[in-house]
Design an enzyme around this catalytic site. Sequence first.
Site, PDB file in Angstrom:
ATOM      1  N   LYS A  35       4.588 -10.086 -17.533  1.00  0.00           N
ATOM      2  CA  LYS A  35       3.571 -10.186 -16.472  1.00  0.00           C
ATOM      3  C   LYS A  35       3.075  -8.796 -16.066  1.00  0.00           C
ATOM      4  O   LYS A  35       3.745  -7.782 -16.343  1.00  0.00           O
ATOM      5  CB  LYS A  35       4.147 -10.919 -15.256  1.00  0.00           C
ATOM      6  CG  LYS A  35       5.307 -10.195 -14.586  1.00  0.00           C
ATOM      7  CD  LYS A  35       5.982 -11.085 -13.552  1.00  0.00           C
ATOM      8  CE  LYS A  35       7.172 -10.377 -12.929  1.00  0.00           C
ATOM      9  NZ  LYS A  35       8.013 -11.308 -12.149  1.00  0.00           N
ATOM     10  N   TYR A 255      -9.412  17.031   0.537  1.00  0.00           N
ATOM     11  CA  TYR A 255      -9.918  16.410   1.764  1.00  0.00           C
ATOM     12  C   TYR A 255      -9.176  16.893   3.005  1.00  0.00           C
ATOM     13  O   TYR A 255      -7.945  16.996   2.990  1.00  0.00           O
ATOM     14  CB  TYR A 255      -9.802  14.886   1.684  1.00  0.00           C
ATOM     15  CG  TYR A 255     -10.720  14.281   0.642  1.00  0.00           C
ATOM     16  CD1 TYR A 255     -12.101  14.287   0.816  1.00  0.00           C
ATOM     17  CD2 TYR A 255     -10.191  13.707  -0.515  1.00  0.00           C
ATOM     18  CE1 TYR A 255     -12.941  13.738  -0.140  1.00  0.00           C
ATOM     19  CE2 TYR A 255     -11.034  13.153  -1.468  1.00  0.00           C
ATOM     20  CZ  TYR A 255     -12.404  13.181  -1.282  1.00  0.00           C
ATOM     21  OH  TYR A 255     -13.229  12.638  -2.225  1.00  0.00           O
TER      22      TYR A 255
HETATM   23  C1  LIG Z   1       9.311 -11.172 -12.553  1.00  0.00           C
HETATM   24  C2  LIG Z   1      10.284 -12.262 -12.766  1.00  0.00           C
HETATM   25  C3  LIG Z   1      11.420 -12.071 -13.572  1.00  0.00           C
HETATM   26  C4  LIG Z   1      11.785 -10.721 -14.168  1.00  0.00           C
HETATM   27  O1  LIG Z   1      12.388  -9.922 -13.203  1.00  0.00           O
HETATM   28  P1  LIG Z   1      13.043  -8.496 -13.578  1.00  0.00           P
HETATM   29  O2  LIG Z   1      13.826  -8.145 -12.391  1.00  0.00           O
HETATM   30  O3  LIG Z   1      11.921  -7.555 -13.828  1.00  0.00           O
HETATM   31  O4  LIG Z   1      13.868  -8.720 -14.785  1.00  0.00           O
HETATM   32  C5  LIG Z   1      12.250 -13.151 -13.812  1.00  0.00           C
HETATM   33  N1  LIG Z   1      11.989 -14.365 -13.267  1.00  0.00           N
HETATM   34  C6  LIG Z   1      10.928 -14.589 -12.477  1.00  0.00           C
HETATM   35  C7  LIG Z   1      10.701 -15.948 -11.927  1.00  0.00           C
HETATM   36  C8  LIG Z   1      10.048 -13.548 -12.188  1.00  0.00           C
HETATM   37  O5  LIG Z   1       9.006 -13.769 -11.387  1.00  0.00           O
END
Ligand SMILES: *Cc1c(COP(=O)(O)O)cnc(C)c1O
Length: 370
Positions: A35, A255
Amino acid sequence: MLRDTHIKINIDHLENNITSIRDYCKGTRVGAVLKSNAYGHGSKYMAKALYDMGITTFLVATLLEAMELKNENDDYNVIIMGHTPDKYLNQVIDKKITQTVFTYDQAKLLNDLAEQPVKVHVKIETGFNRLGMQITEDTASTIKKIADLDKIIIEGAFTHLSLENRASDLKQFNKFMDLMNEVEKMGVKIPIKHVCDSISMVLHPDFHLDMVRVGALLYGLESEEKGVLDIKPILSFHTKPSHIKTIKKGETISYGNRWIAGEDSIIATLPFGYSDGYPRNMYGKGQVQIKGKFYPIIGVICMDQCMAHVDKDVTLDDEVDIINENMTVSDIAAMAETNKNEVVSRFTPRVPRVYIKNKQIIYVENGLIK
Ligand SMILES: *Cc1c(COP(=O)(O)O)cnc(C)c1O
């Protein structure tokens, strides 16, 4: 590569991390969480590299992310962990994406829209209270009803832990497993049950079940694994000065004229800023490294540029390290008062991602052009 400012991704280190994770998980399927553009690492090439290492299951948050991966390679097994609104479900079906469901109604709708079998994972609420089917005395029979829909295949079921401590995680795990046992007694077999993200994968080997959902650890971003798994960071961030000049004592920078030269000073202008994803609140704290030496970032960080107070050793040809083994994502996260995942997931597409293996560039993703 059409820009000096770039992110390097070390594929040798990625291979190292995957080997360590696989050894630790002893045969449990490793699902790679890609993701948010693979936590800023560039999901297209990360998916390809992981697929070449034999990882075939990729987890994302949204439909668009899933479609991006499916458009690259239809053989990827892509699971959307988040909610997809009903009006987009036809895309989920068309692209053969695996959708997470947490209501009977959405499973029924998927079933009615589909002409071929469609795979889902059922998300169960066990205490995190974000997304999931709440557990009541009817939940097992609701899952059975979903399984009985003629086109729906329940490939998996999962929950997500809040990671307060071992006791709270165990409570959630047991709730999940009790429900799974109840469902199995009704004759529903769920092949892929999964609970662990990176941290719980390391802390609770007894919760691995049929798959782990690994994000941070894959990218070498965790810290819980120290002394347990050999994990290496895979991302570094670099640029080159766009301009070097000397300013006089009393002159100011950026700035609000907030940085005032206490003496004549050599200033390097650097072509990166907060819109590349470097946190703006690194103002007054940030440092870069040039030929091994640290130099402070001075003045307010701009959208596309910032300035460093350097010395006569620095030339326009020198590589400037923004993130490397001495100034890590973890250091930046601490200084910017956030977590590592937020730092990396904010790196924007206009920063080219350069993938390196055996010290050779093997691919460059210039996010803005095809
Ligand atoms: C983002 C996510 C993960 C991965 O988490 P990490 O801590 O980066 O390994 C696993 N399960 C869900 C449901 C997530 O949203």
